[in-house]
Enzyme design. Structure first.
Site, PDB file in Angstrom:
ATOM      1  CB  CYS A 102      -0.808   0.112   1.289  1.00  0.00           C
ATOM      2  SG  CYS A 102      -2.076  -1.129   1.473  1.00  0.00           S
ATOM      3  NE  ARG A 130      -4.649   2.333   1.767  1.00  0.00           N
ATOM      4  CZ  ARG A 130      -4.688   1.965   3.056  1.00  0.00           C
ATOM      5  NH1 ARG A 130      -5.680   2.394   3.810  1.00  0.00           N
ATOM      6  NH2 ARG A 130      -3.801   1.132   3.553  1.00  0.00           N
TER       7      ARG A 130
HETATM    8  C1  LIG Z   1      -4.733  -5.469   4.187  1.00  0.00           C
HETATM    9  C2  LIG Z   1      -4.757  -3.973   4.443  1.00  0.00           C
HETATM   10  C3  LIG Z   1      -3.362  -3.437   4.247  1.00  0.00           C
HETATM   11  C4  LIG Z   1      -2.967  -3.522   2.814  1.00  0.00           C
HETATM   12  C5  LIG Z   1      -1.492  -3.469   2.710  1.00  0.00           C
HETATM   13  O1  LIG Z   1      -0.791  -2.712   3.357  1.00  0.00           O
HETATM   14  N1  LIG Z   1      -0.969  -4.356   1.870  1.00  0.00           N
HETATM   15  C6  LIG Z   1       0.445  -4.532   1.761  1.00  0.00           C
HETATM   16  C7  LIG Z   1       0.775  -5.992   1.843  1.00  0.00           C
HETATM   17  S1  LIG Z   1       2.434  -6.165   2.250  1.00  0.00           S
HETATM   18  O2  LIG Z   1       2.686  -5.547   3.520  1.00  0.00           O
HETATM   19  O3  LIG Z   1       3.217  -5.566   1.226  1.00  0.00           O
HETATM   20  O4  LIG Z   1       2.658  -7.590   2.307  1.00  0.00           O
HETATM   21  C8  LIG Z   1      -5.224  -3.608   5.850  1.00  0.00           C
HETATM   22  C9  LIG Z   1      -5.337  -2.064   5.988  1.00  0.00           C
HETATM   23  C10 LIG Z   1      -6.461  -1.808   7.002  1.00  0.00           C
HETATM   24  C11 LIG Z   1      -6.798  -3.198   7.527  1.00  0.00           C
HETATM   25  C12 LIG Z   1      -8.201  -3.380   8.166  1.00  0.00           C
HETATM   26  C13 LIG Z   1      -8.390  -2.380   9.304  1.00  0.00           C
HETATM   27  O5  LIG Z   1      -7.310  -2.390  10.219  1.00  0.00           O
HETATM   28  C14 LIG Z   1      -9.713  -2.636  10.027  1.00  0.00           C
HETATM   29  C15 LIG Z   1      -9.917  -4.101  10.474  1.00  0.00           C
HETATM   30  C16 LIG Z   1      -9.051  -4.433  11.683  1.00  0.00           C
HETATM   31  C17 LIG Z   1      -9.288  -5.861  12.160  1.00  0.00           C
HETATM   32  O6  LIG Z   1      -8.461  -6.117  13.240  1.00  0.00           O
HETATM   33  C18 LIG Z   1      -8.994  -6.829  11.021  1.00  0.00           C
HETATM   34  C19 LIG Z   1      -9.863  -6.530   9.834  1.00  0.00           C
HETATM   35  C20 LIG Z   1      -9.722  -5.083   9.308  1.00  0.00           C
HETATM   36  C21 LIG Z   1     -10.868  -4.919   8.308  1.00  0.00           C
HETATM   37  C22 LIG Z   1      -8.336  -4.839   8.652  1.00  0.00           C
HETATM   38  C23 LIG Z   1      -8.083  -5.808   7.483  1.00  0.00           C
HETATM   39  C24 LIG Z   1      -6.725  -5.559   6.788  1.00  0.00           C
HETATM   40  O7  LIG Z   1      -5.683  -5.841   7.665  1.00  0.00           O
HETATM   41  C25 LIG Z   1      -6.619  -4.087   6.306  1.00  0.00           C
HETATM   42  C26 LIG Z   1      -7.657  -3.888   5.205  1.00  0.00           C
END
Ligand SMILES: C[C@H](CCC(=O)NCCS(=O)(=O)O)[C@H]1CC[C@H]2[C@@H]3[C@H](O)C[C@@H]4C[C@H](O)CC[C@]4(C)[C@H]3C[C@H](O)[C@]12C
Length: 330
Positions: A2, A16
């Protein structure tokens, strides 16, 4: 992966890309003023641990029951915040006495619901302890770090094994790993990059010439790793030029994040599974507008918080428009 950035023209913008291999079911969600959040940990100044939002919030969330689990959002005062994966580095704490014990999923509503400015957010952060309490069994704690910003600047918040770190973020950008200090340090390696054409410093004895436009940025990393995306988006943002009207600013903002867009097929996370840019957001934090595109919908869609009743009782939810919107010109 992200990437988050800020951008200032006449108004202040923040947004973002959210890159992942699946969606949690995202909706543009408005939390009205006075909405009650029941905190998971007792809070000395709050009756029954309920805090009520002083300010309305608009952002991208997965709504669980009546709980908006925000990924990124702004409030009606122009303060914004985004959570990005910080796998292997994020460490949350046990509850601590004398602190504001806030779990990871409460962090965005706690800051945006309580603070009008970045300065106020810093004050609240001085009392915070980010805890590991999960939302539910099916939605365990996410390992994240955050960018918090308003028109006066930006900070990065990282909860790690050695405690909570709060850094000034002079670039106004954040990606994933490594920790923010290392992302910033990496920029030293690219200080020679420029939007201007280079001159020959290599050798007086050779007649080297610029055979193409854009050679000042030769060496800007083009891959999808988070360190490379940080450098690329920092370069793009620091040199971005646009008019300051709403359309010019929003258009330019999507171009800045376009520099780190992730196409299906280029980042394999499991056999046949690819991380893609599920959505890209751009918030006009000054005017309370949430713009977004999705992987399959390149048309910019807008939700205006001030067109809604911000003193209502319930969440206001807009499921994403995901299909490609093609204008047939003939
Ligand atoms: C997966 C998302 C982040 C995306 C990202 O950074 N990808 C990069 C992958 S990597 O690092 O390069 O491997 C994160 C951002 C916000 C997160 C959400 C938010 O924190 C809100 C809730 C929080 C809960 O604890 C879990 C579900 C959730 C709904 C989360 C799901 C997931 O972890 C999300 C959607």
């Amino acid at each position: 992966m992200c990437t988050a950035v800020t951008y200032q023209t006449k108004d202040f913008y923040m947004g973002r890309t959210l890159d992942y291999e699946f969606s949690y079911g995202d909706e543009v969600t408005i939390t009205p003023r006075g909405y009650g959040f029941v905190l998971r940990h007792p809070h000395r100044n709050l009756q029954e641990n309920v805090f009520q939002t002083k300010y309305a919030i608009i952002g991208m969330a997965h709504v669980a029951g009546a709980y908006p689990l925000y990924y990124d959002a702004i409030n009606e005062k122009g303060l914004g915040m985004a959570g990005l994966n910080f796998v292997g580095n994020a460490v949350y704490q046990e509850e601590k006495e004398g602190k504001d014990n806030i779990t990871q999923f409460e962090f965005i509503p706690w800051i945006l619901g309580n603070c009008a400015t970045l300065e106020e957010a810093k004050t609240l952060l001085s009392r915070i302890n980010l805890t590991k309490t999960p939302f539910s069994e099916g939605l365990p704690t996410s390992p994240l770090h955050w960018i918090i910003a308003d028109e006066t600047g930006a900070i990065t918040v990282e909860s790690m094994s050695d405690g909570l770190h709060i850094y000034d973020n002079p670039v106004g950008a954040l990606t994933n790993n490594p920790p923010f200090e290392q992302q910033m340090f990496q920029l030293n390696n690219y200080m020679h990059l420029s939007p201007k054409q280079p001159t020959n410093q290599f050798s007086d004895e050779l007649s080297l010439h610029t055979y193409s436009r854009g050679m000042g940025a030769l060496g800007l990393p083009g891959d999808l790793s988070s360190m490379s995306r940080f450098v690329r988006v920092a370069f793009t943002k620091m040199h971005a030029v646009s008019g300051d009207s709403e359309k010019e600013s929003v258009s330019q903002f999507f171009h800045i994040l376009g520099s780190v867009d992730q196409q299906r097929g280029c980042c394999e996370v499991a056999d046949g599974k690819y991380e893609i840019t599920l959505y890209t957001s751009c918030c006009n934090a000054s005017k309370g507008i949430y713009y977004y595109t999705t992987y399959e919908n390149h048309q910019i869609t807008a939700v205006h918080m001030h067109r809604e009743n911000l003193d209502g009782k319930d969440l206001i939810r807009y499921p994403l428009i995901t299909g490609e919107q093609i204008l047939e010109q003939n």
